[in-house]
Design a protein around this motif. Structure first.
Motif, PDB file in Angstrom:
ATOM      1  N   SER A 188       0.821  -1.212   0.000  1.00 42.51           N
ATOM      2  CA  SER A 188       0.000   0.000   0.000  1.00 42.51           C
ATOM      3  C   SER A 188       0.849   1.253   0.000  1.00 42.51           C
ATOM      4  O   SER A 188       0.519   2.221  -0.674  1.00 42.51           O
ATOM      5  CB  SER A 188      -0.906   0.035   1.223  1.00 42.51           C
ATOM      6  N   TRP A 335      -4.554   4.624   1.990  1.00 43.56           N
ATOM      7  CA  TRP A 335      -5.461   4.665   0.837  1.00 43.56           C
ATOM      8  C   TRP A 335      -6.365   5.873   0.837  1.00 43.56           C
ATOM      9  O   TRP A 335      -6.778   6.336  -0.224  1.00 43.56           O
ATOM     10  CB  TRP A 335      -6.290   3.382   0.778  1.00 43.56           C
ATOM     11  N   LYS A 336      -6.747   6.372   2.035  1.00 43.37           N
ATOM     12  CA  LYS A 336      -7.661   7.515   2.055  1.00 43.37           C
ATOM     13  C   LYS A 336      -6.923   8.829   2.245  1.00 43.37           C
ATOM     14  O   LYS A 336      -7.484   9.881   2.012  1.00 43.37           O
ATOM     15  CB  LYS A 336      -8.681   7.330   3.181  1.00 43.37           C
ATOM     16  N   PHE A 339      -2.508   8.600  -0.522  1.00 44.69           N
ATOM     17  CA  PHE A 339      -2.682   8.353  -1.952  1.00 44.69           C
ATOM     18  C   PHE A 339      -3.267   9.585  -2.641  1.00 44.69           C
ATOM     19  O   PHE A 339      -2.726  10.090  -3.631  1.00 44.69           O
ATOM     20  CB  PHE A 339      -3.589   7.134  -2.116  1.00 44.69           C
TER      21      PHE A 339
END
Lengths: 405, 183
Positions: A188, A335-336, A339
Motif C-alpha cells: 500500500s 489509501w484515504k 494516496f
C-alpha cells in the motif's frame, strides 16, 4: 566500458591502474602498470575495490546508526542511553554484533530450510545496491544510471518478498500473520511513495539522481511540501519503523516475521532494516533537500553528510515520539490520505510546469507559494475527513467494510 | 570480457531458476524461484541497455506480482508435495515448448534492423542524431517515452484501459461477496 568516463572516483582509480592512453591526464602519480589490452582486469579490480569500500562503509554506518539511535532515544526519554562500553558508549554496537554472531543458530523443525535461509539474504543484498547510485558530492558518485529514481523505488520494493518468505518459511502462525500484515502495508505504501517521487521527476525533467539534484534551485522540501510529507511518511512505513512497525509489534505478534529467527539470521534482518534507514535517508536528501548542493565555502560532501545525519535524526525522532498505529488505521491512512494527497501534488505540479515550462526566479517563488497554499488546504481538509476514522469510533462499521467479521 | 562473464553467469542463473520452477515439488519454492528468475530477467535487460524496462521488471514483477503469487500459493491445499496442478508438468512443458518454437521462429525471421530503422527514420524523429545506434542506447528511456506518447499511443492507452477494467472487475466481485455476507 560504460561508467569509466562518467564517474570521477571510478575513473581516478582506474587510471592509476591502467595504461590506457586517454587516462594520462587524470593520473596524479604515474604508477599505472596494467597494459591497455588487459583493460578488463583493471576495470574489474576497480569495481571490486569500490564494491568493497561501499559495502564496508554501509556496515560501519549501521554500527554508527545503532549507537546514535540508542543515544538519541535515551535523550528523548530523559535517560542516559548506552554509556559504559567505550567513550560515550561508542563500542556498544560492536559488543552487540559480537553477541548476535555467537548466539546459537536454531532452525525450527517445521521450517522450509531453503527459503528460511534465503529470506534474510534477500533482505540485505538489495539495499547495498542503492548506495552506489547516490551522488554524495559534486564529483563523488560511482554510477549515474539514467533511471535512478525508478531504480530506487524498485530496489526498496524487493523487501516485501523477503518478509513474506521469512514469515512463511518459519512455519509459525505469528510469523505468517506478521508477514501478511507487512506485505499489505508495504504494497500500500509503495503507491504514495511512487507518486510523490513522480512529483520530483516532473520538476527535474530527468530520472537520474544527478538530474534531480541539479534541478533543485529551491530544495524540493520547500518547493513541494505536500510531496515531501507524503514521501517521508510513506518511506517510514516502507522501512517498517515505528510508528508503522506493525509487522513486529511486540505486544501483538511477538516479533512478527522474525519470531523464529535467531543468531546471525536475525542479525541480517536487523542489519537490513538499519541499512535501509540509512539508504532511505540518503534518498530523501537527494530528492527533497537538494543533495550535495549548498554554499560553496564548505565541500559538497560535507553538506550531503550534514543533511543525511539530519534526516536520520528525523526518523529517530519519529520513533521516539509517535505511538504505534493500528493495522486498519495504517491502511486507511495509506489509501484515504496519502494516496490522494500525492495525486493532488502531482496534478498541481504538472499543471504549473505546463504553464511555466522554464520558470524564472519570480515564477519559482510564485509556484512555491501556490504549493504551500495547496499543501496547507489539502492537509487541513483531509485531516477533517479522516479524523473520525482514525480515532476508532467506527470500528464496527469498518470491520464490515473490510469483511473482517 | 568482464561483461561477457557476467552475461553467462546471469544466463546460467536464469535457466537454472526457470528449471527449478518446473521441477521443484514444493509450490511455494516454485513461487520464490519465479521471483528470482524475474530478477535475472531484469539483469538481462540492464545488460541490453534497456534500463527502464529492467527497473520496471523489478518493480512490477519482483516487488508486486511475485508477492501476490506467493500470497495466493499459501492458500493451496498441499504445498509441500506436488498438487494436482503440479502433476500437469508434461502437458505444460509441451505447450511451453510449442510456444518457445513459435516465438523463436518469429524472432529469427523478423527484420529487426528494418523495423528499428522505420521507427527511427520516420517523421517522428525527435533527436537530432537519430538513426545512429549509440543515441538510442544512451537515451533509451527518452526514446521509450517519446514512442509511447506518439507511435504507440493507442496501445499504451488500451493497456491502461485493460488495467482499469480489471481493477473495477475485482472491486465489483468483492462488492458482490460482501453484500452476500451482510445478509
Amino acid at each position: 566500458m560504460g561508467p569509466v568516463r562518467e564517474s570521477f572516483i571510478f575513473e581516478f582509480l582506474y587510471c592509476h591502474l591502467s595504461l590506457e592512453a586517454s587516462c594520462s591526464s587524470v593520473r596524479i602519480i604515474n604508477i599505472a602498470f596494467i597494459p591497455e589490452s588487459l583493460s578488463w582486469i583493471s576495470f574489474s579490480l576497480t569495481a571490486f575495490f569500490w564494491i568493497f569500500v561501499f559495502v564496508n562503509a554501509a556496515l560501519v554506518g549501521v554500527l554508527a546508526l545503532i549507537w546514535g539511535e540508542r543515544r538519541l532515544i535515551g535523550k528523548f526519554q530523559a535517560r542516559l542511553g548506552p554509556n559504559r562500553w567505550g567513550p560515550l558508549g561508542l563500542f556498544t554496537p560492536v559488543a552487540d554484533a559480537i553477541k548476535v554472531m555467537f548466539k546459537e543458530d536454531i532452525e525450527p523443525t517445521l521450517s522450509d530450510k531453503l527459503i528460511y535461509v534465503l529470506a534474510p539474504i534477500l533482505m540485505v543484498v538489495p539495499v547495498f545496491m542503492i548506495f552506489p547510485i547516490i551522488p554524495y558530492g559534486a564529483k563523488t558518485f560511482l554510477t549515474n544510471i539514467s533511471v535512478g529514481v525508478v531504480f530506487v523505488l524498485a530496489i526498496t520494493s524487493i523487501n516485501s518478498l523477503s518478509v513474506l518468505m521469512a514469515g512463511w518459511a518459519s512455519g509459525n502462525r505469528f510469523a505468517i500473520i506478521g508477514g501478511i500484515r507487512a506485505v499489505a502495508m508495504l504494497l500500500s505504501y509503495e503507491i504514495p511513495m511512487g507518486i510523490s517521487a513522480a512529483g520530483v521527476v516532473i520538476v527535474a525533467g530527468s530520472l537520474s539522481l544527478s538530474g534531480v539534484v541539479d534541478s533543485q534551485v529551491i530544495p524540493n522540501a520547500i518547493f513541494q511540501p505536500l510531496g515531501f510529507i507524503t514521501f517521508l511518511i510513506a518511506s517510514t512505513a516502507e522501512l517498517n519503523r515505528s510508528p508503522f512497525d506493525i509487522t513486529e509489534a511486540e505486544s501483538e505478534l511477538v516479533a512478527g516475521y522474525m519470531t523464529d529467527y535467531s543468531s546471525m539470521k536475525f542479525g541480517l534482518f536487523y542489519l537490513g532494516e538499519f541499512m535501509a534507514t540509512i539508504a532511505s535517508s540518503a534518498i530523501i536528501v537527494t530528492f527533497y533537500f537538494s543533495g550535495w548542493r549548498g554554499p560553496s565555502f564548505i565541500p559538497s560532501e560535507i553538506w550531503f553528510l550534514a543533511k543525511w545525519i539530519g534526516v536520520i535524526a528525523i526518523f529517530i525522532w519519529f520513533r521516539a515520539t509517535f505511538p504505534r498505529l493500528r493495522i486498519d488505521q495504517i491502511m486507511s491512512l495509506a489509501w484515504k490520505g496519502l494516496f490522494e494527497l500525492s495525486l493532488i501534488n502531482v496534478l498541481v505540479l504538472a499543471l504549473m510546469i505546463a504553464i511555466w515550462p522554464d520558470p524564472t526566479g519570480m515564477q519559482l517563488l510564485l509556484m512555491t507559494a501556490i504549493n504551500w497554499i495547496v499543501f496547507l488546504a489539502s492537509v487541513y481538509i483531509f485531516g477533517k475527513i479522516l479524523s473520525p476514522n482514525l480515532t476508532g469510533n467506527k470500528i464496527k462499521k469498518r470491520s464490515v467494510i473490510y469483511g473482517l467479521d | 570480457m568482464f561483461i561477457d562473464a557476467i552475461f553467462y553467469l546471469v544466463s546460467i542463473l536464469l535457466i537454472s531458476n526457470s528449471l527449478l520452477i518446473l521441477f521443484s515439488k514444493n509450490v511455494y519454492r516454485s513461487a520464490v524461484f519465479l521471483a528470482f528468475s524475474m530478477l535475472c530477467f531484469a539483469a538481462m535487460y540492464f545488460m541490453l541497455s534497456a534500463e527502464f524496462i529492467g527497473v520496471i521488471q523489478i518493480l512490477v514483477y519482483v516487488g508486486a506480482v511475485s508477492v501476490l503469487i506467493a500470497l495466493s500459493v499459501m492458500l493451496v491445499k498441499d504445498i509441500e508435495k506436488s498438487t494436482d496442478n503440479n502433476r500437469l508438468l508434461y502437458y505444460s512443458s509441451a505447450i511451453g515448448l510449442i510456444f518457445l518454437v513459435s516465438i523463436s521462429f518469429f524472432i529469427l525471421n523478423f527484420e529487426w534492423n528494418e523495423f528499428s530503422r522505420n521507427i527511427l527514420d520516420g517523421s517522428n524523429c525527435l533527436l537530432s542524431n537519430c538513426g545512429s545506434e549509440p543515441a538510442i542506447l544512451i537515451e533509451s528511456t527518452n526514446w521509450l517515452g517519446k514512442l509511447i506518447t506518439t507511435d504507440f499511443m493507442i496501445a499504451f492507452q488500451l493497456s491502461g484501459l485493460i488495467l482499469l477494467a480489471s481493477l473495477i472487475g475485482a472491486l465489483a466481485l468483492l462488492r458482490i461477496r460482501m453484500n452476500d455476507d451482510s445478509k
